[in-house]
Write an enzyme that holds these catalytic residues in place. Structure first.
Site, mmCIF file in Angstrom:
data_model
loop_
_atom_site.group_PDB
_atom_site.id
_atom_site.type_symbol
_atom_site.label_atom_id
_atom_site.label_comp_id
_atom_site.label_asym_id
_atom_site.label_seq_id
_atom_site.Cartn_x
_atom_site.Cartn_y
_atom_site.Cartn_z
ATOM 1 N N ALA A 1 -4.668 7.552 -4.186
ATOM 2 C CA ALA A 1 -3.278 7.159 -4.442
ATOM 3 C C ALA A 1 -3.320 5.677 -4.814
ATOM 4 O O ALA A 1 -3.271 4.798 -3.950
ATOM 5 C CB ALA A 1 -2.425 7.393 -3.211
ATOM 6 N N THR B 1 0.850 -1.186 0.000
ATOM 7 C CA THR B 1 0.000 0.000 0.000
ATOM 8 C C THR B 1 0.886 1.238 0.000
ATOM 9 O O THR B 1 2.067 1.147 -0.341
ATOM 10 C CB THR B 1 -0.993 -0.048 1.190
ATOM 11 O OG1 THR B 1 -1.936 1.010 1.063
ATOM 12 C CG2 THR B 1 -0.294 0.074 2.532
ATOM 13 N N ASN B 2 0.349 2.403 0.358
ATOM 14 C CA ASN B 2 1.141 3.638 0.383
ATOM 15 C C ASN B 2 0.664 4.536 1.517
ATOM 16 O O ASN B 2 -0.255 4.176 2.243
ATOM 17 C CB ASN B 2 1.063 4.346 -0.980
ATOM 18 C CG ASN B 2 -0.369 4.686 -1.349
ATOM 19 O OD1 ASN B 2 -1.013 5.485 -0.683
ATOM 20 N ND2 ASN B 2 -0.886 4.046 -2.382
ATOM 21 N N ARG B 3 1.278 5.707 1.670
ATOM 22 C CA ARG B 3 1.054 6.557 2.846
ATOM 23 C C ARG B 3 -0.199 7.419 2.757
ATOM 24 O O ARG B 3 -0.440 8.232 3.647
ATOM 25 C CB ARG B 3 2.241 7.496 3.047
ATOM 26 C CG ARG B 3 3.564 6.804 3.176
ATOM 27 C CD ARG B 3 4.660 7.812 3.438
ATOM 28 N NE ARG B 3 4.724 8.159 4.838
ATOM 29 C CZ ARG B 3 5.549 7.594 5.713
ATOM 30 N NH1 ARG B 3 6.389 6.662 5.323
ATOM 31 N NH2 ARG B 3 5.547 7.969 6.960
#
Ligand code: CTP
Ligand code: CA
Length: 214
Positions: free
Chosen positions: A88, A21-23
């Protein structure tokens, strides 16, 4: 207007207990969905996993993967007057999802990743969307040039660009500093709370939609 907003990160499974995943916190997209609803628009929020409360008066469609977000957008975009892509989205996902937990073996592990579909990039051509289209651009360098390129490639009316390498703004923050990149001009907005920026951005998108309709 009927407005679709994508928000949050996506989550791409690797095995039953792990994912990529991402921030992204989802805060900018949720603030946009909330501001559209407060301005009297009908909002469909397509969101990856976040810790946030669903804004009041918004239709909510939770998804996990880029593929699921793609399917949701494909299904509903035809009903929309405007769409804002704040999610995102993972650009790559694991090529294979192991059905058992991956055990540790050697000293290194190489993962093979494959591209996910570009959702925003499919909206104009593949999905035939003719409404007002707004993307975000998360960059760590050449902000304006990269955002301009995304505006052109994805057929957007506006790209909202932010430098995600700047401390205290952008990803996982309550604040943001954005550059509005239109086909013919660029406007820099001062750093502000995402909740103050969102209504300002909504007014900009209302203006673009009115222009498109005239
Ligand atoms: N986006 C999307 N689907 C993807 C990737 C991105 O809909 N698979 C959307 C994002 O929601 C955002 C815009 O495209 O509105 C730009 O995302 P960004 O990650 O900045 O750009 P990419 O086109 O993915 O290019 P790169 O990450 O290589 O800079
Ligand atoms: Ca990307």
């Amino acid at each position: 207007m009927r407005v679709l907003v994508t928000a949050g990160p996506t989550r791409e499974a690797l095995d039953p207990v792990r994912y990529l995943t991402n921030r992204s916190s989802g805060k900018m997209g949720y603030a946009m969905a909330d501001a559209f609803a407060r301005a009297g628009h009908a909002v469909l929020l397509v969101s990856g996993p976040t810790q946030l409360d669903i804004p009041e008066g918004v239709d909510f469609l939770p998804i996990e993967t880029a593929e699921e977000m793609f399917d949701a957008v494909k299904r509903y975009i035809g009903k929309m007057d405007a769409a804002v892509f704040a999610a995102a989205v993972a650009d790559y996902r694991p090529a294979v999802v192991s059905d058992q937990k991956i055990k540790k073996t050697g000293e290194t592990l190489t993962l093979e990743l494959v591209r996910t579909p570009d959702i925003l990039g499919s909206v104009r051509g593949d999905f035939g969307f003719t409404g007002t289209l707004v993307g975000f651009a998360a960059e760590t360098q050449n902000l304006q040039q990269n955002a301009r390129e995304k505006l052109r490639k994805k057929g957007c009316d506006l790209v909202i660009a932010n430098d995600v390498s700047k401390p205290g703004i952008g990803f996982d923050s309550d604040r943001n500093e954005v550059l509005l990149v239109f086909p013919e001009h660029v406007e820099a907005l001062p750093e502000d709370e995402k909740h103050h920026l969102a209504p300002r951005l909504v007014r900009e998108i209302e203006r673009l939609a009115a222009e498109r309709a005239s």
